[in-house]
Scaffold this motif. Structure first.
Motif, short mmCIF file in Angstrom:
data_model
loop_
_atom_site.label_atom_id
_atom_site.label_comp_id
_atom_site.label_asym_id
_atom_site.label_seq_id
_atom_site.Cartn_x
_atom_site.Cartn_y
_atom_site.Cartn_z
N LYS A 28 0.94 -10.90 -4.00
CA LYS A 28 0.52 -9.86 -3.04
C LYS A 28 1.21 -10.02 -1.69
N TRP A 29 1.61 -11.25 -1.37
CA TRP A 29 2.32 -11.44 -0.10
C TRP A 29 3.59 -10.60 -0.09
N LEU A 79 4.19 -7.96 -2.03
CA LEU A 79 3.83 -6.54 -2.11
C LEU A 79 3.42 -6.01 -0.73
N ASN A 80 2.68 -6.84 0.02
CA ASN A 80 2.27 -6.41 1.36
C ASN A 80 3.47 -6.27 2.29
N ASN A 81 4.46 -7.14 2.10
CA ASN A 81 5.68 -7.00 2.89
C ASN A 81 6.39 -5.69 2.60
N LEU A 82 6.42 -5.33 1.31
CA LEU A 82 7.02 -4.04 0.94
C LEU A 82 6.27 -2.90 1.63
N LYS A 83 4.94 -3.04 1.62
CA LYS A 83 4.11 -2.01 2.24
C LYS A 83 4.42 -1.90 3.73
N GLU A 84 4.64 -3.05 4.36
CA GLU A 84 4.94 -3.03 5.80
C GLU A 84 6.27 -2.34 6.09
N ILE A 85 7.24 -2.53 5.19
CA ILE A 85 8.52 -1.82 5.38
C ILE A 85 8.27 -0.31 5.33
N ILE A 86 7.43 0.09 4.38
CA ILE A 86 7.14 1.53 4.24
C ILE A 86 6.42 2.06 5.48
N SER A 141 -2.92 1.09 -5.14
CA SER A 141 -3.32 -0.03 -4.28
C SER A 141 -2.52 -1.29 -4.61
N ILE A 142 -2.42 -2.17 -3.62
CA ILE A 142 -1.70 -3.43 -3.82
C ILE A 142 -2.35 -4.22 -4.97
N ASN A 143 -3.68 -4.18 -5.03
CA ASN A 143 -4.37 -4.90 -6.10
C ASN A 143 -4.00 -4.37 -7.48
N ALA A 188 10.57 -21.18 -0.30
CA ALA A 188 9.37 -20.63 -0.94
C ALA A 188 8.44 -20.07 0.13
N GLN A 189 7.84 -18.91 -0.14
CA GLN A 189 7.06 -18.22 0.89
C GLN A 189 5.54 -18.30 0.69
N THR A 190 5.09 -18.45 -0.55
CA THR A 190 3.65 -18.24 -0.77
C THR A 190 2.88 -19.50 -1.19
#
Lengths: 518, 552
Positions: B456-457, B459-466, B444-446, B253-255
């Motif tokens: 969001k953790w 989603l932010n990881n997806l954003k970092e890949i992008i 936006s992530i929100n 589990a990550q979050t």
């Protein structure tokens, strides 16, 4: 350090999907066991966590990695194997074979060239011609006009499919020009880059599946399986029987010799699967796959020989003679394989079978009596076949002649036959008592009500033409949702009636594989 | 405690054909059990109708019956073989249901067969929603509000009491067949009718909807001496509302905060004790409200499950094998871990990597099927990938799925705004790629979180890949010569094909450029113990780090 043993890599099948499932996990495990038995180090590559092949003690080393060129090459570089096996993991490793060979990876067993020869239509045609074997008439169309011309030449019905997809995707049987035109317009756009393949459809032919193993010189047949459903139903979706039950000795010999010459021509080392069709005592070759097929585990259980293991050892250089595999085993009992479908998960989808595979799994029924073996397979597949009660019968015009005899046999077993007007008329004319029921929306209760209220205990409904399709879909998906057993082919109906007769007469017995194989 | 000598022969019930919701993971668990029990000297009798399994190989058991797994046939096998015990917890819901029916029919009593692993009482307590609810309330655990119904009329009354949206779950079915979520009375009636028919007991449970809550699973094992270990925690990327089998899942589990995790741990231990699974593994599912943190228990499987196969592969801890040994009387501290050979099974696995499982669908085979992902499972397979980070594992998983994606790819077409919102809101097989489109198109992530409730953790990881994708594009000219740029791409899970597409090259050139610059993949061990002890039967995953643990 102890000097390393020579290493062999087995490439697995990746995620399960319809058409590529547990059968290939089974084959990969046996490859690994055989590699270890022969004194090599077995290395497994797979990404599917559900499998036995990714169990930590199936191989000497396991790489939990995607099956792509890049990931596999990394492992090959680290391990420097003496050989890589691509013929046990289904389509996944085969798709990589050419790229790996181009990168100088040592592929063992049947050559990549041979595998390609069997898949390329032109090369395949040449092979069959050389071996003096028949193929259903066929052609390639690059436009709708061309398709219609070809179909006219070879005669309807024909099987049409796009050339660029695998596993029977978008494959269809068409019975006339209007159908073909519609298919060409709706389903696919034919073009010079993406032509459409057209084959003569052998209606009412008996389909036969053969698995064999070869060491490059000698070929031994693992099993000849006769399908219950006629040609036109994807081989993964139809029930099949080992040994065969209706083929003559001379036809079986013809099949054996054709199998031998194809194995020789393709220089097979390892397993090969061939699909044949028999129509009017003529043998046709439908498809040749020089690799492990979906039926290998079934044939292994039915014959008591681990064919994937034998094949692996042959690929490592052993001769079949050294392995003690001399001749075909024909069991003294019947093993029936039946497919299992996920239709109950998809409400409203028509559960009718065709050339595109839809089953997720399989079961086996085994018994001294063919009817009983078939019944066991049906029960294991989750069909709650009734021992009494009402059976609804509605079949298309082609099947009307055959259904009369079957309905009579059901009636003599004490079942009550219920039919909609069309089929009811025919049955009554033939002296059968039939309870008529209204078509959907044409009275109350109609047939759908009877299914919903669980008043009919079984449905026999073979698909008719487009006019009746709407009602039929409702009947068939209604049966699935209410867990009423449903049979959609006339040959399936025939086998079920024989099974019900046998079950009535004798009752069921259980027997272990170890006793059968003794 | 030594192994039991009062039992000599054991019947193992398999799971039958591969169907959606019950796949070859039960061949994996059953085969492990057969091997373990045979090695302990027991006579193993097996029934399974599926010939494609390894477990039905004649050498796996002493007696192998390829017969239908229904009470009538299994009774005949019992009558013939007279086993001392039956182990029903390794063949999925099929085996559990069959054993439960045999127990109710009095067959086990008649032939003096003992149920090991889980007895009828335990099965009933875990599977019967009402008994389960009582048991959970007894140990002070929170559940979604719920009530059961046996008719449509009764169901409508319950709907009035709890209020929409509602979840309908038929009792005693496999993979949630016939279940669903209802937002209004029309949907409600349809699902209840279907559910009542699908249920073995003509019973449905009507539940407060926890759709959108975070979903977790714990894999737990217990022995006769009441030792309990947690094997693995799993978090669902897709929140509640999508069946776990259809969700992208992540281990560990990550979050969760440490406090939340400890609470879930304690709850899991309390659950397995209260339900009374004496020996073996269980899977326990939790939902956590993303804002309030309210934790509710969703369900418990008193048997080996799809998730335990995943947990076994993710950690290296062979749950089914250990479960079989516990069932014959061993305790966790007496069973050595095969991988380390020095630590016992009571030693909880440690993970120093991230595991991502992604489901595989085949909707193209079923034209007209509803492709929305719900609480009724629809996927037919899965792939698992291991990496040092979630980003790396996700990308590896997507390229291993064989859906012609080379990783976290772009959609192949441009959806309309309405279509995009729709696809984000109603989960589908391709939602992950729609998420990419949404992020790239500037949502936006929100906003995405509000629509999807995906943490969001993630989603932010997806954003970092992008962001790394843009970085590669920006360094188009340099990447094939600059190892540090290439390393960054590879550390984030980018495949050679992805890189080639971004820089307008081809796969083979990217591969050989990496070779030339000496940027090599390193192989890491899955050893159950984060390298604290040496591993003997290891397996590997690739990543991009300096230290290589491979002993090829």
């Amino acid at each position: 350090m102890i000097p390393h043993k020579k290493k062999i890599i087995v490439l697995g099948g990746g995620p399960n999907r319809i058409g590529q499932g547990i059968e290939f996990d089974y084959c990969c495990c046996h490859a690994s066991y055989a590699i270890k038995e022969e004194g090599y180090e077995a290395i497994m590559v797979n990404s599917n966590p559900e499998t036995v092949s990714t169990d930590f003690d199936t191989s000497d080393r396991l790489y939990f990695e995607p099956l792509t060129r890049e990931d596999v090459l990394h492992i090959v570089e680290a391990e420097k194997p003496a050989g890589v096996i691509v013929q046990f993991g289904g389509q996944t490793p085969l798709n990589l074979a050419k790229q790996l060979e181009d990168a100088s990876v040592p592929i063992i067993g049947t050559s990549v060239k041979s595998i390609d020869r069997a898949e390329d239509r032109k090369l395949f045609k040449a092979i069959l011609k050389k071996a003096k074997l028949n193929q259903p008439q066929n052609g390639i169309a690059k436009s709708t006009a061309e398709a219609i011309k070809i179909a006219k030449k070879i005669g309807y019905p024909v099987i049409v499919r796009p050339s660029y997809v695998l596993g029977g995707r978008a494959m269809r049987i068409v019975y006339d020009e209007i159908d073909l035109d519609e298919y060409m317009k709706k389903a696919v756009i034919a073009s010079p880059e993406k032509p459409i393949l057209i084959d003569k459809f052998l209606d009412d032919a008996i389909e036969v599946d053969v698995d064999c193993v070869s060491d490059g010189k000698k070929t031994v047949i693992c099993g000849i399986m006769e399908h219950i459903e006629e040609a036109g139903i994807h081989s993964g979706d139809s029930a099949c029987v080992l040994p065969t039950f209706s083929l003559s000795k001379s036809m079986l010999d013809e099949i054996r010799s054709a199998t031998n010459s194809l194995a020789k021509e393709l220089k097979v080392i390892g397993l090969m699967n061939i699909q044949y069709a028999v129509k009017n005592s003529v043998l046709y070759v439908l498809e040749v796959n020089p690799r492990a097929s979906r039926t290998v585990p079934f044939v292994s259980k039915a014959t008591g020989v681990q064919w994937a293991k034998i094949a692996t050892k042959a690929m490592l250089g052993k001769t079949l003679q050294e392995l003690g595999v001399e001749k075909e085993i024909i069991p003294g009992y019947f093993a029936v394989k039946e497919a299992v479908f996920p239709f109950s998960r998809f409400p409203g989808v028509d559960p009718v079978l065709g050339p595109e595979m839809k089953s997720t799994g399989e079961v086996m029924g085994i018994d001294k009596d063919l009817g009983m073996a078939y019944m066991k397979a049906q029960i294991a597949a989750g069909q709650k076949l009734p021992m009494e009660g009402k059976i609804f019968i509605s079949v298309n015009d082609r099947d009307k002649r055959t259904i009369v005899g079957l309905a009579k046999r059901l009636a003599s077993l004490g079942y009550v036959v219920v039919s909609t007007p069309g089929t009811a008329d025919i049955l009554k004319k033939n002296g059968l008592e039939v309870i008529p029921v209204a078509k959907i929306g044409e009275g109350s209760p109609d047939i759908l009500d009877l299914i919903k209220n669980l008043e009919v205990k079984m449905v026999i409904n073979t698909p008719g033409d487009k006019k009746t399709k709407f009602d039929e879909t409702k009947i068939r998906s209604g049966a699935i949702m209410h867990m009423v057993p449903i049979i959609t082919t006339i040959s399936g109906a025939r086998a079920t009636v024989s099974g019900l007769e046998a079950a009535r007469k004798k009752g069921f017995n259980v027997c272990s594989l170890q006793e059968y194989h003794e | 405690m030594p192994k039991r000598t009062d039992i000599k022969s054991i019947l193992i019930i398999g799971s039958g054909p591969i169907v959606i919701g019950q796949a070859c993971e039960f061949d994996y668990s059953g085969a492990q059990a057969c091997k373990a029990l045979k090695a302990e000297g027991y006579k193993v009798i097996l029934v399974n109708s599926n010939p494609a399994t390894i477990m039905t190989d004649p050498e796996m058991a002493d007696r192998t019956y390829i017969e239908p797994i229904i009470p009538e046939f299994v009774e005949k096998i019992i009558e013939k073989e007279r086993p001392d015990a039956v182990l029903p917890t390794l063949g999925g819901q099929t085996a559990l249901n069959c054993a439960f029916q045999l127990a109710e029919m009095g067959v086990f009593k008649k032939y003096n067969v003992e149920m090991i692993g889980a007895n009828a009482e335990v099965i009933k307590k875990a599977e019967d929603r009402e008994l389960f609810k009582k048991a959970m309330q007894k140990i002070g655990l929170d559940l979604p509000k719920s009530k059961r119904a046996h008719s449509l009329k009764e169901a409508k009354q319950v709907a009035k009491e709890i209020g929409f949206p509602l979840i309908i779950r038929p009792s005693f079915t496999l993979g949630g067949t016939g279940g669903g979520a209802a937002f209004n009375i029309q949907e409600f009636e349809t699902i209840v009718e279907r559910g009542l028919e699908a249920s073995m007991l003509s019973e449905v449970l009507i539940e407060e909807s926890v759709a959108g809550w975070k979903e977790f699973e714990m894999e737990v094992m217990r022995d006769l001496a009441d030792n309990v270990v947690i094997i693995c925690s799993i978090e669902n990327f897709d929140p509640m509302g999508v069946h776990t089998g259809d969700s992208i899942t992540v281990a560990p589990a990550q979050t969760l905060t440490d406090k939340e995790f400890q609470l879930m741990r304690d709850a899991s231990i309390a659950v397995i004790r209260e339900i009374g699974v004496d020996t073996g593994g269980s899977n326990i599912q939790f939902a956590v409200h993303p804002d309030t943190g309210r934790m509710v228990i969703i369900e418990m499987n008193p048997r080996v499950s799809r998730s335990s196969a995943l947990a076994s592969k993710a950690t290296g801890f062979p749950i089914a094998k250990i479960a079989a040994k516990l069932a014959v009387g061993y305790t966790l501290d007496e069973i050595p871990n095969d991988i380390t050979q020095v630590t016992p099974a009571s030693f909880e696995p440690t993970i120093d990597y991230c595991v991502v499982k992604i489901p595989r669908f085949t909707f193209e085979k079923f034209p007209g099927a509803d492709q929305t992902l719900t609480i009724s499972m629809k996927s037919v397979g899965e792939t698992m990938a291991i990496g040092r980070t979630f980003k790396e594992a996700l990308q590896k998983g997507l390229r291993g799925l064989e859906i012609s994606a080379a990783g976290f790819d772009d959609l192949k077409f441009k959806p309309t705004v309405a279509e995009l919102n729709n696809k984000l809101k109603y989960p589908c097989a391709e939602r992950i790629f729609y998420l990419k489109y949404a992020i790239k198109s500037g949502m936006s992530i929100n906003k995405i979180y509000d629509i999807t409730k995906i943490d969001k953790w993630f989603l932010n990881n997806l954003k970092e890949i992008i962001e790394v994708e843009s970085f590669i594009k920006k360094n188009k000219k340099k990447i094939l010569k600059n190892p540090s740029i290439m390393r960054k791409a590879k550390e984030n899970g980018f495949s050679d094909i992805q890189i080639a597409r971004l820089i307008g090259s081809d796969e083979v050139s990217v591969y050989s450029a990496r070779e030339k610059m000496g940027l090599k993949v390193s192989f890491k061990l899955v050893d159950t113990c984060a390298a604290e002890f040496p591993a003997f039967t290891p397996y590997y995953y690739s990543t991009y780090e300096l230290e290589d643990e491979c002993r090829a």
